[in-house]
Design a protein around this motif. Structure first.
Motif, mmCIF file in Angstrom:
data_model
loop_
_atom_site.group_PDB
_atom_site.id
_atom_site.type_symbol
_atom_site.label_atom_id
_atom_site.label_comp_id
_atom_site.label_asym_id
_atom_site.label_seq_id
_atom_site.Cartn_x
_atom_site.Cartn_y
_atom_site.Cartn_z
ATOM 1 N N ARG A 83 0.823 -1.211 0.000
ATOM 2 C CA ARG A 83 0.000 0.000 0.000
ATOM 3 C C ARG A 83 0.856 1.260 0.000
ATOM 4 O O ARG A 83 0.463 2.294 -0.544
ATOM 5 C CB ARG A 83 -0.910 0.002 1.222
ATOM 6 N N ASN A 84 2.045 1.160 0.607
ATOM 7 C CA ASN A 84 2.969 2.292 0.652
ATOM 8 C C ASN A 84 3.884 2.338 -0.565
ATOM 9 O O ASN A 84 4.838 3.132 -0.611
ATOM 10 C CB ASN A 84 3.811 2.246 1.933
ATOM 11 N N GLU A 85 3.618 1.442 -1.532
ATOM 12 C CA GLU A 85 4.363 1.368 -2.803
ATOM 13 C C GLU A 85 5.822 0.955 -2.597
ATOM 14 O O GLU A 85 6.677 1.239 -3.440
ATOM 15 C CB GLU A 85 4.267 2.690 -3.575
ATOM 16 N N ASN A 86 6.093 0.270 -1.500
ATOM 17 C CA ASN A 86 7.421 -0.309 -1.264
ATOM 18 C C ASN A 86 7.392 -1.762 -1.758
ATOM 19 O O ASN A 86 7.336 -2.708 -0.971
ATOM 20 C CB ASN A 86 7.786 -0.249 0.215
ATOM 21 N N TYR A 87 7.400 -1.950 -3.065
ATOM 22 C CA TYR A 87 7.082 -3.250 -3.642
ATOM 23 C C TYR A 87 8.166 -4.301 -3.392
ATOM 24 O O TYR A 87 7.853 -5.476 -3.187
ATOM 25 C CB TYR A 87 6.811 -3.098 -5.138
ATOM 26 N N LYS A 88 9.417 -3.904 -3.397
ATOM 27 C CA LYS A 88 10.484 -4.874 -3.114
ATOM 28 C C LYS A 88 10.402 -5.364 -1.665
ATOM 29 O O LYS A 88 10.605 -6.552 -1.394
ATOM 30 C CB LYS A 88 11.845 -4.257 -3.404
ATOM 31 N N GLU A 89 10.116 -4.441 -0.770
ATOM 32 C CA GLU A 89 9.952 -4.819 0.639
ATOM 33 C C GLU A 89 8.731 -5.719 0.801
ATOM 34 O O GLU A 89 8.745 -6.704 1.547
ATOM 35 C CB GLU A 89 9.790 -3.554 1.494
ATOM 36 N N ALA A 90 7.664 -5.380 0.088
ATOM 37 C CA ALA A 90 6.443 -6.199 0.134
ATOM 38 C C ALA A 90 6.719 -7.614 -0.357
ATOM 39 O O ALA A 90 6.257 -8.595 0.243
ATOM 40 C CB ALA A 90 5.355 -5.555 -0.715
ATOM 41 N N LEU A 91 7.487 -7.733 -1.430
ATOM 42 C CA LEU A 91 7.819 -9.056 -1.972
ATOM 43 C C LEU A 91 8.626 -9.863 -0.966
ATOM 44 O O LEU A 91 8.407 -11.071 -0.789
ATOM 45 C CB LEU A 91 8.599 -8.912 -3.280
ATOM 46 N N SER A 92 9.551 -9.200 -0.275
ATOM 47 C CA SER A 92 10.367 -9.883 0.722
ATOM 48 C C SER A 92 9.491 -10.481 1.824
ATOM 49 O O SER A 92 9.683 -11.638 2.230
ATOM 50 C CB SER A 92 11.375 -8.896 1.331
ATOM 51 N N TYR A 93 8.504 -9.728 2.290
ATOM 52 C CA TYR A 93 7.669 -10.212 3.397
ATOM 53 C C TYR A 93 6.648 -11.249 2.960
ATOM 54 O O TYR A 93 6.352 -12.181 3.720
ATOM 55 C CB TYR A 93 7.001 -9.035 4.113
ATOM 56 N N ILE A 94 6.127 -11.141 1.744
ATOM 57 C CA ILE A 94 5.192 -12.178 1.308
ATOM 58 C C ILE A 94 5.944 -13.486 1.066
ATOM 59 O O ILE A 94 5.402 -14.575 1.296
ATOM 60 C CB ILE A 94 4.380 -11.747 0.067
ATOM 61 N N ASN A 95 7.212 -13.395 0.636
ATOM 62 C CA ASN A 95 8.039 -14.607 0.516
ATOM 63 C C ASN A 95 8.268 -15.239 1.883
ATOM 64 O O ASN A 95 8.231 -16.473 2.027
ATOM 65 C CB ASN A 95 9.383 -14.273 -0.139
ATOM 66 N N LYS A 96 8.492 -14.405 2.891
ATOM 67 C CA LYS A 96 8.659 -14.919 4.256
ATOM 68 C C LYS A 96 7.382 -15.585 4.753
ATOM 69 O O LYS A 96 7.430 -16.612 5.431
ATOM 70 C CB LYS A 96 9.065 -13.783 5.198
ATOM 71 N N ALA A 97 6.230 -14.991 4.412
ATOM 72 C CA ALA A 97 4.953 -15.577 4.821
ATOM 73 C C ALA A 97 4.759 -16.949 4.189
ATOM 74 O O ALA A 97 4.336 -17.900 4.855
ATOM 75 C CB ALA A 97 3.800 -14.647 4.430
ATOM 76 N N LEU A 98 5.071 -17.064 2.911
ATOM 77 C CA LEU A 98 4.952 -18.353 2.220
ATOM 78 C C LEU A 98 5.904 -19.391 2.803
ATOM 79 O O LEU A 98 5.525 -20.543 3.040
ATOM 80 C CB LEU A 98 5.229 -18.169 0.731
ATOM 81 N N LYS A 99 7.123 -18.973 3.060
ATOM 82 C CA LYS A 99 8.117 -19.889 3.632
ATOM 83 C C LYS A 99 7.691 -20.341 5.022
ATOM 84 O O LYS A 99 7.806 -21.529 5.373
ATOM 85 C CB LYS A 99 9.480 -19.195 3.691
ATOM 86 N N SER A 100 7.187 -19.410 5.822
ATOM 87 C CA SER A 100 6.735 -19.734 7.172
ATOM 88 C C SER A 100 5.552 -20.692 7.137
ATOM 89 O O SER A 100 5.487 -21.656 7.906
ATOM 90 C CB SER A 100 6.361 -18.440 7.913
ATOM 91 N N ALA A 101 4.595 -20.446 6.238
ATOM 92 C CA ALA A 101 3.412 -21.304 6.124
ATOM 93 C C ALA A 101 3.800 -22.732 5.751
ATOM 94 O O ALA A 101 3.254 -23.706 6.281
ATOM 95 C CB ALA A 101 2.446 -20.730 5.091
ATOM 96 N N GLN A 102 4.759 -22.854 4.853
ATOM 97 C CA GLN A 102 5.209 -24.184 4.431
ATOM 98 C C GLN A 102 5.980 -24.885 5.545
ATOM 99 O O GLN A 102 5.804 -26.084 5.787
ATOM 100 C CB GLN A 102 6.037 -24.060 3.156
ATOM 101 N N LYS A 103 6.795 -24.127 6.249
ATOM 102 C CA LYS A 103 7.566 -24.684 7.364
ATOM 103 C C LYS A 103 6.646 -25.204 8.467
ATOM 104 O O LYS A 103 6.887 -26.265 9.052
ATOM 105 C CB LYS A 103 8.497 -23.610 7.930
ATOM 106 N N LEU A 104 5.573 -24.454 8.741
ATOM 107 C CA LEU A 104 4.665 -24.793 9.831
ATOM 108 C C LEU A 104 3.492 -25.666 9.378
ATOM 109 O O LEU A 104 2.611 -25.979 10.178
ATOM 110 C CB LEU A 104 4.127 -23.507 10.478
ATOM 111 N N SER A 105 3.507 -26.045 8.097
ATOM 112 C CA SER A 105 2.394 -26.831 7.515
ATOM 113 C C SER A 105 1.061 -26.136 7.747
ATOM 114 O O SER A 105 0.055 -26.765 8.076
ATOM 115 C CB SER A 105 2.368 -28.252 8.111
ATOM 116 N N HIS A 106 1.077 -24.829 7.572
ATOM 117 C CA HIS A 106 -0.126 -24.010 7.766
ATOM 118 C C HIS A 106 -0.600 -23.561 6.386
ATOM 119 O O HIS A 106 -0.189 -22.525 5.871
ATOM 120 C CB HIS A 106 0.213 -22.800 8.639
ATOM 121 N N TYR A 107 -1.472 -24.339 5.798
ATOM 122 C CA TYR A 107 -1.807 -24.158 4.387
ATOM 123 C C TYR A 107 -3.092 -23.370 4.154
ATOM 124 O O TYR A 107 -3.443 -23.079 3.007
ATOM 125 C CB TYR A 107 -1.919 -25.523 3.709
ATOM 126 N N LYS A 108 -3.809 -23.034 5.201
ATOM 127 C CA LYS A 108 -5.142 -22.449 5.082
ATOM 128 C C LYS A 108 -5.182 -21.240 4.145
ATOM 129 O O LYS A 108 -6.096 -21.095 3.333
ATOM 130 C CB LYS A 108 -5.657 -22.064 6.470
#
Length: 298
Positions: free
Chosen positions: A221-246
Protein backbone atom coordinates in the motif's frame (compact mmCIF):
# COMPACT_ATOMS: atom_id res chain seq x y z
CA UNK A 1 17.69 -12.18 34.12
CA UNK A 2 13.95 -11.49 34.37
CA UNK A 3 11.85 -14.55 33.61
CA UNK A 4 8.81 -14.35 31.35
CA UNK A 5 6.47 -15.10 34.24
CA UNK A 6 8.01 -12.22 36.20
CA UNK A 7 7.42 -9.93 33.21
CA UNK A 8 3.81 -11.11 32.92
CA UNK A 9 3.16 -10.38 36.60
CA UNK A 10 4.84 -6.98 36.25
CA UNK A 11 2.66 -6.22 33.22
CA UNK A 12 -0.46 -6.94 35.29
CA UNK A 13 0.75 -4.79 38.19
CA UNK A 14 0.71 -7.64 40.73
CA UNK A 15 3.03 -8.53 43.59
CA UNK A 16 3.94 -12.15 44.31
CA UNK A 17 1.66 -11.97 47.35
CA UNK A 18 -1.22 -10.73 45.18
CA UNK A 19 -0.66 -13.67 42.87
CA UNK A 20 -0.49 -16.13 45.76
CA UNK A 21 -3.79 -14.87 47.17
CA UNK A 22 -5.50 -15.08 43.77
CA UNK A 23 -4.24 -18.55 42.92
CA UNK A 24 -3.86 -20.36 46.25
CA UNK A 25 -0.26 -21.18 45.31
CA UNK A 26 2.38 -20.22 47.87
CA UNK A 27 4.49 -17.14 47.22
CA UNK A 28 7.55 -19.36 47.67
CA UNK A 29 6.47 -21.54 44.75
CA UNK A 30 5.81 -18.45 42.66
CA UNK A 31 9.22 -17.04 43.58
CA UNK A 32 10.90 -20.29 42.53
CA UNK A 33 9.03 -20.31 39.22
CA UNK A 34 9.91 -16.70 38.46
CA UNK A 35 13.49 -16.51 39.66
CA UNK A 36 14.82 -20.08 39.59
CA UNK A 37 12.81 -21.10 36.51
CA UNK A 38 11.76 -24.32 38.23
CA UNK A 39 9.31 -26.65 36.50
CA UNK A 40 5.65 -26.55 37.48
CA UNK A 41 3.29 -29.49 37.37
CA UNK A 42 -0.06 -29.31 35.62
CA UNK A 43 -1.99 -28.77 38.86
CA UNK A 44 0.12 -25.72 39.77
CA UNK A 45 -0.11 -24.29 36.26
CA UNK A 46 -3.89 -24.55 36.30
CA UNK A 47 -4.07 -22.92 39.75
CA UNK A 48 -2.01 -19.96 38.53
CA UNK A 49 -4.25 -19.15 35.56
CA UNK A 50 -6.45 -16.68 37.47
CA UNK A 51 -3.48 -14.67 38.74
CA UNK A 52 -1.48 -14.50 35.52
CA UNK A 53 -4.68 -14.18 33.41
CA UNK A 54 -3.40 -16.83 31.02
CA UNK A 55 -4.86 -20.13 29.87
CA UNK A 56 -2.94 -23.21 31.10
CA UNK A 57 -1.53 -23.69 27.60
CA UNK A 58 -0.37 -20.07 27.26
CA UNK A 59 1.09 -20.09 30.76
CA UNK A 60 3.02 -23.29 30.13
CA UNK A 61 4.25 -22.00 26.77
CA UNK A 62 5.49 -18.74 28.28
CA UNK A 63 7.21 -20.49 31.19
CA UNK A 64 8.72 -23.40 29.32
CA UNK A 65 9.04 -21.92 25.82
CA UNK A 66 7.14 -24.65 24.00
CA UNK A 67 3.55 -25.76 23.63
CA UNK A 68 1.93 -28.47 25.70
CA UNK A 69 -1.52 -29.82 24.99
CA UNK A 70 -3.68 -29.75 28.10
CA UNK A 71 -6.89 -31.65 28.49
CA UNK A 72 -9.49 -29.11 27.41
CA UNK A 73 -12.84 -28.61 29.07
CA UNK A 74 -15.93 -28.86 26.88
CA UNK A 75 -16.31 -25.06 26.76
CA UNK A 76 -12.68 -24.66 25.79
CA UNK A 77 -13.02 -27.24 23.02
CA UNK A 78 -15.98 -25.33 21.62
CA UNK A 79 -13.96 -22.10 21.52
CA UNK A 80 -10.83 -23.66 20.01
CA UNK A 81 -12.77 -25.47 17.28
CA UNK A 82 -14.29 -22.15 16.17
CA UNK A 83 -10.86 -20.77 15.30
CA UNK A 84 -10.77 -23.16 12.34
CA UNK A 85 -13.89 -21.56 10.86
CA UNK A 86 -13.84 -18.05 12.25
CA UNK A 87 -15.46 -16.24 9.31
CA UNK A 88 -18.25 -18.75 8.62
CA UNK A 89 -21.90 -17.72 8.42
CA UNK A 90 -22.76 -19.50 11.69
CA UNK A 91 -20.40 -17.39 13.82
CA UNK A 92 -23.35 -15.39 15.20
CA UNK A 93 -25.07 -18.61 16.33
CA UNK A 94 -21.81 -19.66 17.97
CA UNK A 95 -21.62 -16.31 19.82
CA UNK A 96 -25.20 -16.65 21.04
CA UNK A 97 -24.43 -20.12 22.39
CA UNK A 98 -21.21 -18.96 24.05
CA UNK A 99 -23.00 -15.98 25.63
CA UNK A 100 -25.50 -18.31 27.29
CA UNK A 101 -22.71 -20.51 28.65
CA UNK A 102 -20.64 -17.70 30.17
CA UNK A 103 -23.63 -16.38 32.14
CA UNK A 104 -23.28 -19.39 34.44
CA UNK A 105 -19.56 -18.97 35.13
CA UNK A 106 -18.12 -17.92 38.48
CA UNK A 107 -16.45 -14.48 38.25
CA UNK A 108 -13.69 -15.68 40.57
CA UNK A 109 -12.41 -18.25 38.08
CA UNK A 110 -10.08 -17.87 35.15
CA UNK A 111 -12.66 -19.62 32.96
CA UNK A 112 -14.89 -16.55 33.41
CA UNK A 113 -12.20 -14.17 32.09
CA UNK A 114 -11.05 -16.58 29.38
CA UNK A 115 -14.54 -17.26 28.03
CA UNK A 116 -15.72 -13.66 28.14
CA UNK A 117 -12.58 -12.50 26.39
CA UNK A 118 -13.29 -14.96 23.59
CA UNK A 119 -16.94 -13.95 23.53
CA UNK A 120 -16.13 -10.28 22.89
CA UNK A 121 -13.37 -11.23 20.47
CA UNK A 122 -15.85 -13.19 18.34
CA UNK A 123 -18.38 -10.36 18.61
CA UNK A 124 -15.66 -8.09 17.27
CA UNK A 125 -14.95 -10.51 14.43
CA UNK A 126 -18.62 -10.41 13.35
CA UNK A 127 -18.60 -6.61 13.29
CA UNK A 128 -15.21 -6.44 11.60
CA UNK A 129 -16.29 -8.62 8.67
CA UNK A 130 -19.51 -6.59 8.45
CA UNK A 131 -17.25 -3.51 8.12
CA UNK A 132 -18.66 -2.01 11.31
CA UNK A 133 -15.19 -1.02 12.41
CA UNK A 134 -16.09 1.27 15.29
CA UNK A 135 -18.25 -1.41 16.91
CA UNK A 136 -15.57 -4.04 16.30
CA UNK A 137 -13.03 -1.70 17.90
CA UNK A 138 -15.26 -1.35 20.98
CA UNK A 139 -15.64 -5.12 21.35
CA UNK A 140 -11.92 -5.77 20.93
CA UNK A 141 -10.99 -3.22 23.58
CA UNK A 142 -13.52 -4.76 25.97
CA UNK A 143 -12.15 -8.23 25.24
CA UNK A 144 -8.59 -7.16 26.08
CA UNK A 145 -9.64 -5.54 29.33
CA UNK A 146 -10.77 -8.88 30.75
CA UNK A 147 -7.07 -9.73 31.15
CA UNK A 148 -5.28 -6.39 30.61
CA UNK A 149 -7.60 -4.18 32.65
CA UNK A 150 -5.99 -0.81 31.80
CA UNK A 151 -5.52 -1.45 28.08
CA UNK A 152 -6.28 1.39 25.65
CA UNK A 153 -4.92 2.53 22.29
CA UNK A 154 -3.14 5.32 24.17
CA UNK A 155 -0.96 2.81 26.03
CA UNK A 156 -0.83 0.04 23.41
CA UNK A 157 2.94 0.38 22.98
CA UNK A 158 3.46 -0.22 26.69
CA UNK A 159 1.73 -3.60 26.27
CA UNK A 160 3.57 -4.32 23.03
CA UNK A 161 6.85 -3.94 24.93
CA UNK A 162 5.68 -7.11 26.73
CA UNK A 163 4.59 -8.91 23.55
CA UNK A 164 6.56 -12.03 24.45
CA UNK A 165 4.37 -12.59 27.53
CA UNK A 166 1.01 -11.76 25.99
CA UNK A 167 -1.41 -14.60 25.37
CA UNK A 168 -2.01 -15.61 21.80
CA UNK A 169 -5.54 -14.26 21.93
CA UNK A 170 -4.29 -10.91 23.27
CA UNK A 171 -1.87 -10.73 20.33
CA UNK A 172 -4.57 -11.73 17.85
CA UNK A 173 -6.87 -8.96 19.12
CA UNK A 174 -4.09 -6.37 18.93
CA UNK A 175 -3.40 -7.54 15.36
CA UNK A 176 -7.08 -7.00 14.49
CA UNK A 177 -6.96 -3.55 16.10
CA UNK A 178 -4.08 -2.71 13.76
CA UNK A 179 -6.29 -3.67 10.81
CA UNK A 180 -9.09 -1.49 12.16
CA UNK A 181 -6.71 1.45 12.52
CA UNK A 182 -5.89 1.15 8.82
CA UNK A 183 -9.56 0.92 7.85
CA UNK A 184 -10.36 3.98 9.95
CA UNK A 185 -7.62 6.00 8.27
CA UNK A 186 -4.65 5.68 10.63
CA UNK A 187 -2.28 3.64 8.46
CA UNK A 188 0.77 4.96 10.29
CA UNK A 189 -0.36 3.56 13.66
CA UNK A 190 -1.41 0.31 11.99
CA UNK A 191 2.04 -0.18 10.47
CA UNK A 192 3.81 0.63 13.77
CA UNK A 193 1.82 -2.09 15.53
CA UNK A 194 2.46 -4.65 12.78
CA UNK A 195 6.19 -3.86 12.74
CA UNK A 196 6.44 -4.64 16.46
CA UNK A 197 4.46 -7.87 16.07
CA UNK A 198 6.78 -8.98 13.25
CA UNK A 199 9.76 -8.49 15.54
CA UNK A 200 8.37 -9.88 18.80
CA UNK A 201 5.82 -12.63 18.09
CA UNK A 202 6.80 -16.30 18.29
CA UNK A 203 7.84 -17.33 14.77
CA UNK A 204 6.73 -20.93 15.42
CA UNK A 205 3.10 -19.89 15.84
CA UNK A 206 0.87 -20.47 12.81
CA UNK A 207 -0.60 -16.99 13.09
CA UNK A 208 2.85 -15.47 12.52
CA UNK A 209 2.30 -16.18 8.81
CA UNK A 210 -0.69 -13.81 8.89
CA UNK A 211 1.38 -11.10 10.55
CA UNK A 212 4.05 -11.39 7.84
CA UNK A 213 1.37 -11.26 5.14
CA UNK A 214 -0.17 -8.15 6.72
CA UNK A 215 3.27 -6.53 6.78
CA UNK A 216 3.66 -7.33 3.06
CA UNK A 217 0.28 -5.77 2.27
CA UNK A 218 1.17 -2.66 4.29
CA UNK A 219 4.38 -2.21 2.32
CA UNK A 220 2.46 -2.76 -0.91
CA UNK A 221 0.00 0.00 0.00
CA UNK A 222 2.97 2.29 0.65
CA UNK A 223 4.36 1.37 -2.80
CA UNK A 224 7.42 -0.31 -1.26
CA UNK A 225 7.08 -3.25 -3.64
CA UNK A 226 10.48 -4.87 -3.11
CA UNK A 227 9.95 -4.82 0.64
CA UNK A 228 6.44 -6.20 0.13
CA UNK A 229 7.82 -9.06 -1.97
CA UNK A 230 10.37 -9.88 0.72
CA UNK A 231 7.67 -10.21 3.40
CA UNK A 232 5.19 -12.18 1.31
CA UNK A 233 8.04 -14.61 0.52
CA UNK A 234 8.66 -14.92 4.26
CA UNK A 235 4.95 -15.58 4.82
CA UNK A 236 4.95 -18.35 2.22
CA UNK A 237 8.12 -19.89 3.63
CA UNK A 238 6.73 -19.73 7.17
CA UNK A 239 3.41 -21.30 6.12
CA UNK A 240 5.21 -24.18 4.43
CA UNK A 241 7.57 -24.68 7.36
CA UNK A 242 4.67 -24.79 9.83
CA UNK A 243 2.39 -26.83 7.51
CA UNK A 244 -0.13 -24.01 7.77
CA UNK A 245 -1.81 -24.16 4.39
CA UNK A 246 -5.14 -22.45 5.08
CA UNK A 247 -4.25 -19.10 3.49
CA UNK A 248 -1.73 -20.23 0.87
CA UNK A 249 -4.00 -19.28 -2.06
CA UNK A 250 -4.23 -15.72 -0.72
CA UNK A 251 -0.47 -15.52 -0.21
CA UNK A 252 0.20 -16.62 -3.80
CA UNK A 253 -2.39 -14.16 -5.07
CA UNK A 254 -0.79 -11.34 -3.05
CA UNK A 255 2.64 -12.24 -4.40
CA UNK A 256 1.26 -12.15 -7.94
CA UNK A 257 -0.16 -8.67 -7.30
CA UNK A 258 3.19 -7.47 -5.97
CA UNK A 259 5.11 -8.96 -8.89
CA UNK A 260 2.91 -7.12 -11.39
CA UNK A 261 4.02 -3.85 -9.78
CA UNK A 262 7.62 -5.00 -10.21
CA UNK A 263 6.97 -5.96 -13.86
CA UNK A 264 7.86 -9.56 -13.01
CA UNK A 265 6.18 -11.89 -15.51
CA UNK A 266 6.38 -14.83 -13.13
CA UNK A 267 3.23 -13.37 -11.55
CA UNK A 268 1.34 -15.63 -13.97
CA UNK A 269 2.71 -18.73 -12.23
CA UNK A 270 1.68 -17.42 -8.80
CA UNK A 271 -1.77 -16.46 -10.09
CA UNK A 272 -2.30 -19.95 -11.51
CA UNK A 273 -1.05 -21.57 -8.30
CA UNK A 274 -3.52 -19.48 -6.28
CA UNK A 275 -6.41 -20.52 -8.53
CA UNK A 276 -5.38 -24.20 -8.49
CA UNK A 277 -5.22 -24.14 -4.69
CA UNK A 278 -8.68 -22.57 -4.55
CA UNK A 279 -9.99 -25.48 -6.63
CA UNK A 280 -8.18 -28.05 -4.50
CA UNK A 281 -9.36 -26.51 -1.21
CA UNK A 282 -12.91 -25.77 -2.38
CA UNK A 283 -12.56 -22.00 -1.94
CA UNK A 284 -15.03 -20.92 -4.60
CA UNK A 285 -15.62 -17.39 -3.25
CA UNK A 286 -11.93 -16.66 -3.02
CA UNK A 287 -11.45 -17.96 -6.58
CA UNK A 288 -14.17 -15.60 -7.85
CA UNK A 289 -12.50 -12.72 -6.03
CA UNK A 290 -9.10 -13.53 -7.53
CA UNK A 291 -10.53 -13.91 -11.05
CA UNK A 292 -12.26 -10.54 -10.73
CA UNK A 293 -8.98 -8.89 -9.72
CA UNK A 294 -6.99 -10.72 -12.41
CA UNK A 295 -9.44 -9.51 -15.07
CA UNK A 296 -8.55 -5.93 -14.14
CA UNK A 297 -4.83 -6.74 -14.35
CA UNK A 298 -4.97 -8.38 -17.74
Amino acid sequence: MESKLYKRRKLLGLTQLDLALLSGVSDRTIRNLEYKNTQANQETIEALTLGYKLSPKDLYRIHNYYDLEFGLAKLDQMIISKYNDITSSDTKDFVDELEKKVQNLNENTFEYYYSNQHLYFFKGVIEYYSQNYQQAYSYYIKALRFTLKDFSMKNIFYYLDYAEVLSRLEIRIIYDLASICHNLGDSELSLKIINILVEKVDTNWNFYCEILSHKAISEYRNENYKEALSYINKALKSAQKLSHYKNLPLYYYNRAAIKIRLDDKSYIEDKNTALDLCDYMGLDNLKKYILKKVFKWE
